[in-house]
Design an enzyme around this catalytic site. Structure first.
Site, PDB file in Angstrom:
ATOM      1  N   ASP A   8       0.856  -1.171   0.000  1.00 14.76           N
ATOM      2  CA  ASP A   8       0.000   0.000   0.000  1.00 14.76           C
ATOM      3  C   ASP A   8       0.901   1.234   0.000  1.00 14.76           C
ATOM      4  O   ASP A   8       2.112   1.144   0.259  1.00 14.76           O
ATOM      5  CB  ASP A   8      -0.889  -0.042   1.248  1.00 14.76           C
ATOM      6  CG  ASP A   8      -1.668   1.228   1.462  1.00 14.76           C
ATOM      7  OD1 ASP A   8      -2.364   1.669   0.524  1.00 14.76           O
ATOM      8  OD2 ASP A   8      -1.566   1.796   2.559  1.00 14.76           O
ATOM      9  N   LEU A   9       0.325   2.415  -0.242  1.00 15.64           N
ATOM     10  CA  LEU A   9       1.115   3.642  -0.279  1.00 15.64           C
ATOM     11  C   LEU A   9       0.885   4.508   0.949  1.00 15.64           C
ATOM     12  O   LEU A   9       1.671   4.526   1.874  1.00 15.64           O
ATOM     13  CB  LEU A   9       0.816   4.403  -1.575  1.00 15.64           C
ATOM     14  CG  LEU A   9       1.310   3.708  -2.859  1.00 15.64           C
ATOM     15  CD1 LEU A   9       0.878   4.475  -4.095  1.00 15.64           C
ATOM     16  CD2 LEU A   9       2.812   3.525  -2.832  1.00 15.64           C
ATOM     17  N   LYS A 190      -8.319  -4.930  -3.363  1.00  8.81           N
ATOM     18  CA  LYS A 190      -6.892  -5.090  -3.650  1.00  8.81           C
ATOM     19  C   LYS A 190      -6.526  -6.570  -3.709  1.00  8.81           C
ATOM     20  O   LYS A 190      -5.729  -6.996  -4.549  1.00  8.81           O
ATOM     21  CB  LYS A 190      -6.061  -4.395  -2.582  1.00  8.81           C
ATOM     22  CG  LYS A 190      -6.157  -2.880  -2.571  1.00  8.81           C
ATOM     23  CD  LYS A 190      -5.221  -2.313  -1.513  1.00  8.81           C
ATOM     24  CE  LYS A 190      -5.346  -0.820  -1.370  1.00  8.81           C
ATOM     25  NZ  LYS A 190      -4.396  -0.260  -0.373  1.00  8.81           N
ATOM     26  N   ASP A 213      -1.941  -0.737   5.905  1.00  8.13           N
ATOM     27  CA  ASP A 213      -2.349  -0.075   7.145  1.00  8.13           C
ATOM     28  C   ASP A 213      -3.843   0.193   7.244  1.00  8.13           C
ATOM     29  O   ASP A 213      -4.314   0.618   8.294  1.00  8.13           O
ATOM     30  CB  ASP A 213      -1.622   1.275   7.282  1.00  8.13           C
ATOM     31  CG  ASP A 213      -2.226   2.341   6.387  1.00  8.13           C
ATOM     32  OD1 ASP A 213      -2.696   3.366   6.903  1.00  8.13           O
ATOM     33  OD2 ASP A 213      -2.247   2.151   5.158  1.00  8.13           O
ATOM     34  N   ASN A 216      -8.918  -1.243   3.692  1.00  3.28           N
ATOM     35  CA  ASN A 216      -8.923  -1.691   2.297  1.00  3.28           C
ATOM     36  C   ASN A 216      -7.750  -2.611   1.964  1.00  3.28           C
ATOM     37  O   ASN A 216      -7.636  -3.095   0.843  1.00  3.28           O
ATOM     38  CB  ASN A 216      -8.937  -0.493   1.349  1.00  3.28           C
ATOM     39  CG  ASN A 216      -7.782   0.471   1.564  1.00  3.28           C
ATOM     40  OD1 ASN A 216      -7.107   0.450   2.603  1.00  3.28           O
ATOM     41  ND2 ASN A 216      -7.556   1.344   0.606  1.00  3.28           N
TER      42      ASN A 216
END
Length: 263
Positions: A8-9, A190, A213, A216
């Site tokens: 994730d970003l 995702k 984190d 999602n």
């Protein structure tokens, strides 16, 4: 040895300023030179992730809009799943959404009716920005995600119940942040997008390590060989995945530090 890293970003790979730190960039670049594939999986728009990933020379795959779109490293669209057009009049114009700031992600753009400058702080690194337009004037281009921004998390939960009550057979709901309610087509996540990408590459889930984190990220972390939860993760994610390892925060560039030690 893991063959693929998926991350994730926001809140995970990016630092507290929503930027890719120099240390993180150096570690990921070194891992790529060793032949380890990297996938970014985010609720962000593809164009936004692509702008960020340029500092790495482009990861091997980009999962965007919570899995509604998947692009290869050249930016070619491999897969997308749009929201049923019959749901859009409700999602974009029902009076129930008058109090929230509504956003539309299509394949190539981000559209709002009401500007919300605070949202742009997340996109300074990539330069991606919304376009202001009347939703009623939009053409029939596919809509990948609709998301609502509001400071009252309780109000968003009420909207979640309303959406699922009327269109739960055609829509999926998740949260990237407590104040951001996100709506995609049924079955989009995702995790499902990652499973498709792994199958196409001939990589087993057991050979993948993933970091996240937010709510999602749940199925993405649960369904790989090793899922790792950020120390700053949403409590709901930690509660749902109590057996997964928890590391430091994104502010400390903890993903890169963990990968450097592990790999």
């Amino acid at each position: 040895m893991y063959k693929l890293i998926v991350s994730d970003l926001d809140g995970t790979l990016l630092n507290a300023e929503h930027r890719l730190g120099d240390y993180t960039r150096d570690v990921l670049s070194a891992l790529r030179r060793r032949g380890i594939e990297i996938i970014f999986a985010s609720g962000r728009h593809f164009q936004d992730i692509r702008g960020l990933s340029g500092r790495l020379g482009g990861p091997d795959c980009l999962i965007s809009s919570n899995g509604a779109a998947v692009h290869d490293r050249q930016g070619q669209l491999l897969h997308c799943r749009a929201i049923d057009p019959d749901c859009l009049p409700f999602l974009l114009s029902d009076p129930a959404f008058a109090r929230v700031q509504t956003n539309v992600y299509r394949i190539d753009d981000w559209i709002v009716e009401t500007p919300e400058p605070s949202l742009l702080q997340y996109h300074r690194e990539s330069g991606f920005a919304y376009r202001v337009s009347d939703f009623a004037a939009l053409d029939d281009a596919p809509v990948l995600k609709v998301f609502y921004f509001h400071d009252d998390a309780g109000y968003l939960r009420d909207l979640e119940s309303l959406i699922l009550g009327g269109h739960g057979d055609r829509l999926t709901i998740t949260y990237s942040l407590p104040n951001v309610l996100e709506v995609m087509a049924l079955g989009v996540s995702k995790g499902s997008a990652l499973a498709r990408a792994l199958q196409q590459r001939g990589i087993r889930p057991a050979d993948v390590i993933a970091f996240g984190d937010g709510r999602n990220d749940l199925d993405m972390l649960r369904d790989v060989g090793k899922g790792v939860v950020m120390g700053n993760a949403a409590p709901e994610l930690k509660d749902a995945l109590p057996d997964l390892e928890v590391i430091g925060s994104n502010a400390e560039e903890s993903v890169a530090r963990y990968l450097e030690r592990l790999l």
